[in-house]
Design a protein around this motif. Structure first.
Motif, PDB file in Angstrom:
ATOM      1  N   CYS A  48     -50.624 -44.385  62.507  1.00 29.52           N
ATOM      2  CA  CYS A  48     -49.699 -45.148  63.346  1.00 29.52           C
ATOM      3  C   CYS A  48     -49.817 -46.637  63.009  1.00 29.52           C
ATOM      4  CB  CYS A  48     -49.976 -44.910  64.830  1.00 29.52           C
ATOM      5  SG  CYS A  48     -48.740 -45.710  65.898  1.00 29.52           S
ATOM      6  N   ALA A  49     -48.954 -47.094  62.115  1.00 25.68           N
ATOM      7  CA  ALA A  49     -48.983 -48.485  61.662  1.00 25.68           C
ATOM      8  C   ALA A  49     -48.717 -49.448  62.816  1.00 25.68           C
ATOM      9  CB  ALA A  49     -47.954 -48.701  60.558  1.00 25.68           C
ATOM     10  N   PHE A  50     -47.829 -49.069  63.716  1.00 27.19           N
ATOM     11  CA  PHE A  50     -47.495 -49.920  64.862  1.00 27.19           C
ATOM     12  C   PHE A  50     -48.755 -50.226  65.671  1.00 27.19           C
ATOM     13  CE2 PHE A  50     -46.021 -50.651  69.215  1.00 27.19           C
ATOM     14  CZ  PHE A  50     -45.007 -51.587  69.014  1.00 27.19           C
ATOM     15  N   CYS A  51     -49.513 -49.188  66.018  1.00 28.10           N
ATOM     16  CA  CYS A  51     -50.723 -49.371  66.833  1.00 28.10           C
ATOM     17  C   CYS A  51     -51.843 -50.051  66.040  1.00 28.10           C
ATOM     18  CB  CYS A  51     -51.193 -48.037  67.405  1.00 28.10           C
ATOM     19  SG  CYS A  51     -50.090 -47.373  68.681  1.00 28.10           S
ATOM     20  N   MET A  52     -51.987 -49.720  64.752  1.00 26.66           N
ATOM     21  CA  MET A  52     -53.012 -50.381  63.941  1.00 26.66           C
ATOM     22  C   MET A  52     -52.775 -51.886  63.920  1.00 26.66           C
ATOM     23  SD  MET A  52     -53.873 -48.031  60.611  1.00 26.66           S
ATOM     24  CE  MET A  52     -52.249 -47.387  60.278  1.00 26.66           C
ATOM     25  N   HIS A  53     -51.532 -52.273  63.744  1.00 24.09           N
ATOM     26  CA  HIS A  53     -51.163 -53.688  63.681  1.00 24.09           C
ATOM     27  C   HIS A  53     -51.485 -54.391  64.994  1.00 24.09           C
ATOM     28  CE1 HIS A  53     -48.797 -57.226  62.628  1.00 24.09           C
ATOM     29  NE2 HIS A  53     -48.189 -57.104  63.794  1.00 24.09           N
ATOM     30  N   ILE A 131     -54.860 -43.359  73.572  1.00 26.14           N
ATOM     31  CA  ILE A 131     -54.330 -43.925  72.330  1.00 26.14           C
ATOM     32  C   ILE A 131     -53.711 -42.836  71.462  1.00 26.14           C
ATOM     33  CG2 ILE A 131     -56.507 -43.899  71.026  1.00 26.14           C
ATOM     34  CD1 ILE A 131     -53.621 -46.508  70.824  1.00 26.14           C
ATOM     35  N   ASN A 132     -54.229 -41.631  71.509  1.00 24.91           N
ATOM     36  CA  ASN A 132     -53.605 -40.538  70.761  1.00 24.91           C
ATOM     37  C   ASN A 132     -52.200 -40.255  71.281  1.00 24.91           C
ATOM     38  OD1 ASN A 132     -55.198 -38.886  68.591  1.00 24.91           O
ATOM     39  ND2 ASN A 132     -56.716 -39.713  69.999  1.00 24.91           N
ATOM     40  N   THR A 133     -52.014 -40.352  72.580  1.00 24.40           N
ATOM     41  CA  THR A 133     -50.675 -40.195  73.162  1.00 24.40           C
ATOM     42  C   THR A 133     -49.742 -41.267  72.618  1.00 24.40           C
ATOM     43  OG1 THR A 133     -51.598 -39.257  75.195  1.00 24.40           O
ATOM     44  CG2 THR A 133     -49.369 -40.160  75.333  1.00 24.40           C
ATOM     45  N   LEU A 134     -50.201 -42.518  72.646  1.00 29.62           N
ATOM     46  CA  LEU A 134     -49.364 -43.620  72.164  1.00 29.62           C
ATOM     47  C   LEU A 134     -49.099 -43.506  70.663  1.00 29.62           C
ATOM     48  CD1 LEU A 134     -50.877 -46.585  74.200  1.00 29.62           C
ATOM     49  CD2 LEU A 134     -48.778 -45.289  74.659  1.00 29.62           C
ATOM     50  N   ASN A 135     -50.090 -43.055  69.896  1.00 31.55           N
ATOM     51  CA  ASN A 135     -49.883 -42.850  68.458  1.00 31.55           C
ATOM     52  C   ASN A 135     -48.772 -41.845  68.213  1.00 31.55           C
ATOM     53  OD1 ASN A 135     -53.404 -42.974  67.392  1.00 31.55           O
ATOM     54  ND2 ASN A 135     -51.982 -44.649  67.799  1.00 31.55           N
ATOM     55  N   ARG A 136     -48.756 -40.791  68.999  1.00 27.75           N
ATOM     56  CA  ARG A 136     -47.740 -39.767  68.811  1.00 27.75           C
ATOM     57  C   ARG A 136     -46.348 -40.288  69.135  1.00 27.75           C
ATOM     58  NH1 ARG A 136     -52.305 -38.000  68.207  1.00 27.75           N
ATOM     59  NH2 ARG A 136     -52.867 -35.921  67.508  1.00 27.75           N
ATOM     60  N   VAL A 137     -46.254 -41.178  70.096  1.00 31.13           N
ATOM     61  CA  VAL A 137     -44.972 -41.821  70.383  1.00 31.13           C
ATOM     62  C   VAL A 137     -44.579 -42.702  69.200  1.00 31.13           C
ATOM     63  CG1 VAL A 137     -43.781 -43.503  71.859  1.00 31.13           C
ATOM     64  CG2 VAL A 137     -45.269 -41.768  72.897  1.00 31.13           C
ATOM     65  N   GLY A 138     -45.498 -43.539  68.748  1.00 31.54           N
ATOM     66  CA  GLY A 138     -45.197 -44.462  67.655  1.00 31.54           C
ATOM     67  C   GLY A 138     -44.801 -43.769  66.366  1.00 31.54           C
ATOM     68  N   VAL A 139     -45.534 -42.733  66.000  1.00 29.03           N
ATOM     69  CA  VAL A 139     -45.241 -42.033  64.755  1.00 29.03           C
ATOM     70  C   VAL A 139     -43.981 -41.193  64.889  1.00 29.03           C
ATOM     71  CG1 VAL A 139     -46.100 -40.310  63.101  1.00 29.03           C
ATOM     72  CG2 VAL A 139     -47.648 -42.074  63.986  1.00 29.03           C
ATOM     73  N   SER A 140     -43.825 -40.485  65.997  1.00 25.46           N
ATOM     74  CA  SER A 140     -42.648 -39.628  66.195  1.00 25.46           C
ATOM     75  C   SER A 140     -41.352 -40.424  66.199  1.00 25.46           C
ATOM     76  CB  SER A 140     -42.746 -38.864  67.512  1.00 25.46           C
ATOM     77  OG  SER A 140     -43.865 -38.017  67.526  1.00 25.46           O
ATOM     78  N   LEU A 141     -41.421 -41.624  66.769  1.00 27.50           N
ATOM     79  CA  LEU A 141     -40.207 -42.432  66.889  1.00 27.50           C
ATOM     80  C   LEU A 141     -40.079 -43.474  65.784  1.00 27.50           C
ATOM     81  CD1 LEU A 141     -40.090 -42.830  70.768  1.00 27.50           C
ATOM     82  CD2 LEU A 141     -39.032 -41.086  69.305  1.00 27.50           C
ATOM     83  N   ASN A 142     -40.979 -43.364  64.781  1.00 24.47           N
ATOM     84  CA  ASN A 142     -40.914 -44.217  63.604  1.00 24.47           C
ATOM     85  C   ASN A 142     -40.944 -45.708  63.968  1.00 24.47           C
ATOM     86  OD1 ASN A 142     -40.870 -44.465  60.817  1.00 24.47           O
ATOM     87  ND2 ASN A 142     -38.639 -44.681  60.756  1.00 24.47           N
ATOM     88  N   MET A 143     -41.843 -46.044  64.892  1.00 22.04           N
ATOM     89  CA  MET A 143     -41.971 -47.443  65.307  1.00 22.04           C
ATOM     90  C   MET A 143     -42.750 -48.204  64.240  1.00 22.04           C
ATOM     91  SD  MET A 143     -42.860 -46.701  69.313  1.00 22.04           S
ATOM     92  CE  MET A 143     -42.937 -48.415  69.831  1.00 22.04           C
ATOM     93  N   HIS A 144     -42.346 -49.436  64.021  1.00 27.59           N
ATOM     94  CA  HIS A 144     -42.987 -50.284  62.998  1.00 27.59           C
ATOM     95  C   HIS A 144     -43.399 -51.605  63.617  1.00 27.59           C
ATOM     96  CE1 HIS A 144     -41.987 -47.657  59.637  1.00 27.59           C
ATOM     97  NE2 HIS A 144     -40.844 -47.449  60.259  1.00 27.59           N
ATOM     98  N   PRO A 145     -44.465 -52.190  63.076  1.00 25.82           N
ATOM     99  CA  PRO A 145     -44.878 -53.519  63.592  1.00 25.82           C
ATOM    100  C   PRO A 145     -43.830 -54.577  63.302  1.00 25.82           C
ATOM    101  CG  PRO A 145     -46.404 -52.724  61.876  1.00 25.82           C
ATOM    102  CD  PRO A 145     -45.341 -51.710  62.039  1.00 25.82           C
TER     103      PRO A 145
END
Length: 145
Positions: A48-53, A131-145
């Motif tokens: 999850c690049a969004f959350c890593m950032h 955070i795993n829940t949020l990662n799944r949202v970020g990756v599933s919805l293709n969110m980017h930083p």
């Protein structure tokens, strides 16, 4: 890639729940830098690049040494950079994040209980789940930083 749906617009209550969960973790008494290590490591595992950032920036703002972030994905090899508590937290994070592999091992669970006690271990587990829940949202919805 085309834009994906906006969960916040379609199910606004979901974000209220995510915010409440985030506040629960933030106010849990878990060290702020350790909270960020959980968030960053789980996000690395989940891609999850969004959350890593976001959480890498937050960690540095809280005083994290960027050098530790550079080696976080190889923390087992770079143990001198991480306290025993950090190492148990990172093992717990990886084992819960990769739950389909083997789940949370008895060894890691017992080490967490011995170091942190039951209540803090429960809070750590909740932080990883969150955070795993949020990662799944970020990756599933293709969110980017």
């Amino acid at each position: 890639m085309a834009n994906r749906l906006n969960l916040k617009e379609l199910i606004p209550d979901s974000y209220q729940i995510f915010t409440q969960m985030s506040q629960l973790v933030a106010n849990s008494g878990i060290d702020k830098l350790q909270q960020e290590l959980i968030k960053i490591r789980a996000s690395q595992v989940n891609g999850c690049a969004f959350c890593m950032h976001i959480h890498s920036k937050d960690a540095v703002q809280y005083g994290e040494d960027p050098k530790r972030l550079y080696v976080l994905s190889a923390w087992r090899e770079a143990k001198k950079w991480f306290s025993k508590e950090d190492q148990v937290i990172l093992a717990l994070t990886e084992e819960i994040t990769l739950i389909a592999d083997n789940g949370l091992s008895d060894q890691t669970y017992q080490e967490a209980i011995a170091l942190f006690g039951e209540e803090t271990t429960a809070k750590l587990i909740f932080a990883v789940i969150h955070i795993n829940t949020l990662n799944r949202v970020g990756v599933s919805l293709n969110m980017h930083p």
